[in-house]
Design a protein around this motif. Structure first.
Motif, PDB file in Angstrom:
ATOM      1  N   VAL A  69     -10.766   9.107 -12.447  1.00 29.51           N
ATOM      2  CA  VAL A  69     -11.610   8.827 -13.612  1.00 29.51           C
ATOM      3  C   VAL A  69     -11.250   7.480 -14.234  1.00 29.51           C
ATOM      4  O   VAL A  69     -12.127   6.768 -14.760  1.00 29.51           O
ATOM      5  CB  VAL A  69     -11.501   9.972 -14.653  1.00 29.51           C
ATOM      6  N   SER A  70      -9.989   7.102 -14.157  1.00 26.58           N
ATOM      7  CA  SER A  70      -9.587   5.808 -14.736  1.00 26.58           C
ATOM      8  C   SER A  70     -10.283   4.629 -14.047  1.00 26.58           C
ATOM      9  O   SER A  70     -10.421   3.555 -14.632  1.00 26.58           O
ATOM     10  CB  SER A  70      -8.069   5.641 -14.644  1.00 26.58           C
ATOM     11  N   GLN A  71     -10.735   4.840 -12.808  1.00 24.58           N
ATOM     12  CA  GLN A  71     -11.425   3.773 -12.081  1.00 24.58           C
ATOM     13  C   GLN A  71     -12.836   3.525 -12.612  1.00 24.58           C
ATOM     14  O   GLN A  71     -13.381   2.438 -12.421  1.00 24.58           O
ATOM     15  CB  GLN A  71     -11.519   4.122 -10.588  1.00 24.58           C
ATOM     16  N   ILE A  72     -13.422   4.530 -13.270  1.00 23.28           N
ATOM     17  CA  ILE A  72     -14.816   4.394 -13.707  1.00 23.28           C
ATOM     18  C   ILE A  72     -14.969   4.445 -15.227  1.00 23.28           C
ATOM     19  O   ILE A  72     -16.063   4.228 -15.741  1.00 23.28           O
ATOM     20  CB  ILE A  72     -15.700   5.495 -13.062  1.00 23.28           C
ATOM     21  N   PHE A  73     -13.884   4.763 -15.955  1.00 18.81           N
ATOM     22  CA  PHE A  73     -13.967   4.896 -17.409  1.00 18.81           C
ATOM     23  C   PHE A  73     -13.280   3.710 -18.082  1.00 18.81           C
ATOM     24  O   PHE A  73     -12.155   3.352 -17.725  1.00 18.81           O
ATOM     25  CB  PHE A  73     -13.304   6.187 -17.872  1.00 18.81           C
ATOM     26  N   GLN A  74     -13.980   3.135 -19.048  1.00 13.00           N
ATOM     27  CA  GLN A  74     -13.398   2.043 -19.833  1.00 13.00           C
ATOM     28  C   GLN A  74     -13.409   2.430 -21.301  1.00 13.00           C
ATOM     29  O   GLN A  74     -14.469   2.601 -21.910  1.00 13.00           O
ATOM     30  CB  GLN A  74     -14.175   0.738 -19.622  1.00 13.00           C
ATOM     31  N   SER A  75     -12.215   2.594 -21.867  1.00  8.06           N
ATOM     32  CA  SER A  75     -12.097   2.984 -23.269  1.00  8.06           C
ATOM     33  C   SER A  75     -12.547   1.848 -24.179  1.00  8.06           C
ATOM     34  O   SER A  75     -12.287   0.677 -23.887  1.00  8.06           O
ATOM     35  CB  SER A  75     -10.641   3.356 -23.564  1.00  8.06           C
ATOM     36  N   LEU A  86     -13.301   7.837 -26.451  1.00  8.58           N
ATOM     37  CA  LEU A  86     -14.670   7.309 -26.370  1.00  8.58           C
ATOM     38  C   LEU A  86     -14.672   6.069 -25.494  1.00  8.58           C
ATOM     39  O   LEU A  86     -13.775   5.224 -25.583  1.00  8.58           O
ATOM     40  CB  LEU A  86     -15.185   6.956 -27.770  1.00  8.58           C
ATOM     41  N   GLY A  87     -15.684   5.967 -24.649  1.00  6.72           N
ATOM     42  CA  GLY A  87     -15.781   4.779 -23.806  1.00  6.72           C
ATOM     43  C   GLY A  87     -17.041   4.832 -22.963  1.00  6.72           C
ATOM     44  O   GLY A  87     -17.982   5.588 -23.257  1.00  6.72           O
ATOM     45  N   THR A  88     -17.065   4.038 -21.895  1.00  8.71           N
ATOM     46  CA  THR A  88     -18.247   3.964 -21.028  1.00  8.71           C
ATOM     47  C   THR A  88     -17.861   4.278 -19.590  1.00  8.71           C
ATOM     48  O   THR A  88     -16.740   3.996 -19.150  1.00  8.71           O
ATOM     49  CB  THR A  88     -18.887   2.571 -21.077  1.00  8.71           C
ATOM     50  N   ILE A  89     -18.838   4.876 -18.890  1.00  8.15           N
ATOM     51  CA  ILE A  89     -18.707   5.068 -17.446  1.00  8.15           C
ATOM     52  C   ILE A  89     -19.408   3.883 -16.790  1.00  8.15           C
ATOM     53  O   ILE A  89     -20.570   3.603 -17.067  1.00  8.15           O
ATOM     54  CB  ILE A  89     -19.351   6.386 -16.993  1.00  8.15           C
ATOM     55  N   ARG A  90     -18.680   3.174 -15.920  1.00  8.72           N
ATOM     56  CA  ARG A  90     -19.259   1.970 -15.321  1.00  8.72           C
ATOM     57  C   ARG A  90     -18.754   1.798 -13.895  1.00  8.72           C
ATOM     58  O   ARG A  90     -17.727   2.341 -13.491  1.00  8.72           O
ATOM     59  CB  ARG A  90     -18.909   0.749 -16.156  1.00  8.72           C
ATOM     60  N   GLU A  91     -19.524   1.045 -13.137  1.00  7.03           N
ATOM     61  CA  GLU A  91     -19.133   0.630 -11.803  1.00  7.03           C
ATOM     62  C   GLU A  91     -19.339  -0.871 -11.732  1.00  7.03           C
ATOM     63  O   GLU A  91     -20.483  -1.350 -11.726  1.00  7.03           O
ATOM     64  CB  GLU A  91     -19.965   1.342 -10.739  1.00  7.03           C
ATOM     65  N   GLY A  92     -18.237  -1.612 -11.750  1.00  3.77           N
ATOM     66  CA  GLY A  92     -18.333  -3.065 -11.861  1.00  3.77           C
ATOM     67  C   GLY A  92     -18.905  -3.431 -13.216  1.00  3.77           C
ATOM     68  O   GLY A  92     -18.397  -3.028 -14.262  1.00  3.77           O
ATOM     69  N   THR A  93     -19.984  -4.170 -13.215  1.00  3.69           N
ATOM     70  CA  THR A  93     -20.636  -4.574 -14.474  1.00  3.69           C
ATOM     71  C   THR A  93     -21.729  -3.603 -14.891  1.00  3.69           C
ATOM     72  O   THR A  93     -22.287  -3.740 -15.981  1.00  3.69           O
ATOM     73  CB  THR A  93     -21.239  -5.984 -14.317  1.00  3.69           C
ATOM     74  N   LEU A  99     -18.219   9.608  -8.882  1.00  3.20           N
ATOM     75  CA  LEU A  99     -16.934  10.282  -8.710  1.00  3.20           C
ATOM     76  C   LEU A  99     -16.703  10.687  -7.253  1.00  3.20           C
ATOM     77  O   LEU A  99     -15.577  10.618  -6.751  1.00  3.20           O
ATOM     78  CB  LEU A  99     -16.860  11.511  -9.615  1.00  3.20           C
ATOM     79  N   LEU A 100     -17.768  11.084  -6.574  1.00  2.00           N
ATOM     80  CA  LEU A 100     -17.646  11.430  -5.158  1.00  2.00           C
ATOM     81  C   LEU A 100     -17.278  10.198  -4.330  1.00  2.00           C
ATOM     82  O   LEU A 100     -16.467  10.279  -3.404  1.00  2.00           O
ATOM     83  CB  LEU A 100     -18.959  12.044  -4.645  1.00  2.00           C
ATOM     84  N   ARG A 101     -17.859   9.056  -4.681  1.00  2.38           N
ATOM     85  CA  ARG A 101     -17.538   7.821  -3.957  1.00  2.38           C
ATOM     86  C   ARG A 101     -16.090   7.392  -4.195  1.00  2.38           C
ATOM     87  O   ARG A 101     -15.489   6.720  -3.349  1.00  2.38           O
ATOM     88  CB  ARG A 101     -18.491   6.691  -4.378  1.00  2.38           C
ATOM     89  N   LYS A 102     -15.536   7.787  -5.335  1.00  3.29           N
ATOM     90  CA  LYS A 102     -14.160   7.403  -5.666  1.00  3.29           C
ATOM     91  C   LYS A 102     -13.117   8.370  -5.100  1.00  3.29           C
ATOM     92  O   LYS A 102     -11.923   8.203  -5.328  1.00  3.29           O
ATOM     93  CB  LYS A 102     -13.998   7.303  -7.191  1.00  3.29           C
ATOM     94  N   GLY A 103     -13.580   9.420  -4.413  1.00  4.31           N
ATOM     95  CA  GLY A 103     -12.617  10.297  -3.743  1.00  4.31           C
ATOM     96  C   GLY A 103     -12.654  11.764  -4.129  1.00  4.31           C
ATOM     97  O   GLY A 103     -11.884  12.564  -3.580  1.00  4.31           O
TER      98      GLY A 103
END
Length: 468
Positions: free
Chosen positions: A38-44, A60-67, A108-112
């Motif tokens: 989750v730390s790979q896709i979550f930005q606080s 609180l934060g955002t779910i993102r992939e790159g930009t 999340l599936l792509r991240k493992g």
């Protein structure tokens, strides 16, 4: 085919809330890599590293992939062992768009992560010692509960009420079993470590408790699945009107034309926490109408399935001379369905004479007088239906068995404990007593999961919903 991953440490993900659009959805992630994934896709929004945050905190934060930003979310952190599954768990609360849900899960599936199987979160809770097996099954019952009573029983079992009762019996029996085994080690010296009188007292108490639990299953099954009630009678006696009066809505079509109801109509009503499933059936009569005959055939099928039969009679067509014929007809139905509760309802009492009512009351037992059209006597009917249920045990917080697997194990345990009691009375040798005691312990252990296997777990958790 359901796969039961006994030692599977993969990080799993699933939607924990019902599928479809809503205000908020919760996506659950569990496993040893939950925080790392989750730390790979979550930005606080405050720049915190969630892998270093304390358990039971929300961020609180955002779910993102790159930009690319998918959604603004709240994530709840639960570190092992202080989580539902006993593993590291993160719950992502996102907006309820189905598109957003699927995008986050796919990310999340792509991240493992791997998609969770039905009931896999609760299975992991069981395997990690957070719940025993009967408590885990109570989770499914709690989700499925649709009335106060079934909810109350599921909560009691999930909190360990049933497990504690079984566990205590098993522990006491296990103590005596160890003494019996000890006797086998000193067989040549002919000594008794287990006091036979105390042992017999324990066996009799276990037998009593098992019988009480087994007897409670009849009530438990009713509470869990509801009581099917068939409303039967000749055409145009007011069956559909009665169904509408019970439900307090226009559920069934009402017409002066005989044979209007050609198929069964079912609906549910909760009376004092017990679910009653009312079935309005086609009127029973001789007819050449093919479709109506199919409906009449279904009527008899529903009578076979029902636990309670409400036999509705149009009292406006009765007279004193027909009472004897009516008594014969009631006797025929009782003989045909000896195990069912038959309640005779005299409808349209507003059109009945006082003399006829008096005659019927004195000669027809287990009967009520109602006017479905005017809703007269409906409350009395509901009270009568509820009186068929022995629900006193609910108020005393006694354990009620609702699970057929538990019921089967209890029956087998009772059979074996009766063999033990017979063995004590017959002064059987310790080695023979030990065999029967082990069988009792085995069946009691099956209930709580002390004794289990992959096939059993697979069968149980395959019936759970995904995400639980």
């Amino acid at each position: 085919m359901y796969f039961c991953p006994m030692i599977n440490q993969e990080t799993i993900v699933a939607l924990a809330t019902p599928s479809g659009a809503g205000a908020v959805a919760i996506i659950r992630v569990s496993g040893k890599d939950a925080f790392a994934v989750v730390s790979q896709i979550f930005q606080s929004i405050s720049g915190k590293d969630i892998t270093k945050q304390k358990t039971h905190t929300i961020h609180l934060g955002t779910i993102r992939e790159g930009t690319k930003i998918y959604d603004q979310v709240l994530i709840s952190l639960f570190r092992n062992p202080n989580s539902y599954t006993g593993e590291d768990v993160i719950e992502i609360s996102c907006h309820g768009s189905t598109f957003i849900q699927q995008q986050i899960i796919q990310l999340l599936l792509r991240k493992g992560c791997r998609m969770a199987q039905a009931g896999e979160f609760t299975l992991r809770a069981f395997l990690n010692g957070k719940l025993d097996l009967s408590q885990a099954e109570a989770v499914a019952d709690l989700i499925a509960s649709d009335n106060e009573t079934s909810h109350q029983i599921a909560m009691q079992q999930m909190r360990g009420g049933f497990s504690n009762e079984i566990g205590k019996l098993r522990e006491e029996l296990l103590n005596f079993a160890s003494l019996i085994e000890l006797e086998l080690d000193f067989a040549e010296e002919d000594v008794e470590f287990a006091d036979r009188s105390q042992f017999k007292t324990l066996v009799e108490r276990i037998e009593f408790v098992l019988k009480r639990l087994i007897d409670s299953f009849a009530l438990g099954n009713v509470i869990k699945n509801g009581i099917p009630v068939a409303i039967v009678g000749e055409p145009n006696v007011g069956k559909s009107t009665l169904l509408n009066a019970l439900l307090n809505e226009e559920r069934a079509i009402v017409s002066e034309i005989a044979g209007t109801t050609r198929d069964t109509i079912e609906d549910e009503l909760i009376i004092d926490g017990i679910s009653f499933r009312f079935i309005d059936t086609a009127g029973i009569r001789e007819t050449n109408d093919v479709v109506e005959n199919i409906g009449i055939k279904k009527t008899f099928e529903k009578m076979d399935q029902a636990q309670v039969v409400l036999f509705l009679i149009d009292s406006s067509t009765l007279n004193v001379s027909r009472i004897e014929d009516l008594k014969i007809e009631m006797e025929r139905i009782k003989n045909q369905y000896p195990l069912k509760t038959l309640l005779v309802l005299f409808n349209k009492t507003d059109l009945m004479t006082a003399d006829l009512m008096s005659n019927l009351k004195s000669q027809i037992s287990n009967s009520l007088f109602i006017s479905a059209k005017n809703k007269s006597g409906i409350d009395e009917l509901k009270n009568k239906l509820f009186s068929f249920i022995n629900s006193g045990v609910l108020r005393n917080n006694e354990t009620i068995v609702t699970n057929s697997r538990h019921y089967d194990a209890l029956l087998k345990a009772l059979e074996e404990i009766q063999k033990v009691r017979w063995g004590i009375d017959s002064q059987l040798s310790s080695d023979l007593l030990a065999i029967d005691i082990k069988q009792v312990l085995y069946y009691l252990g099956e209930i709580t999961g002390t004794v289990t296997n992959d096939e059993l777990l697979g069968n149980i958790f395959a019936n759970f919903c995904i995400g639980k």
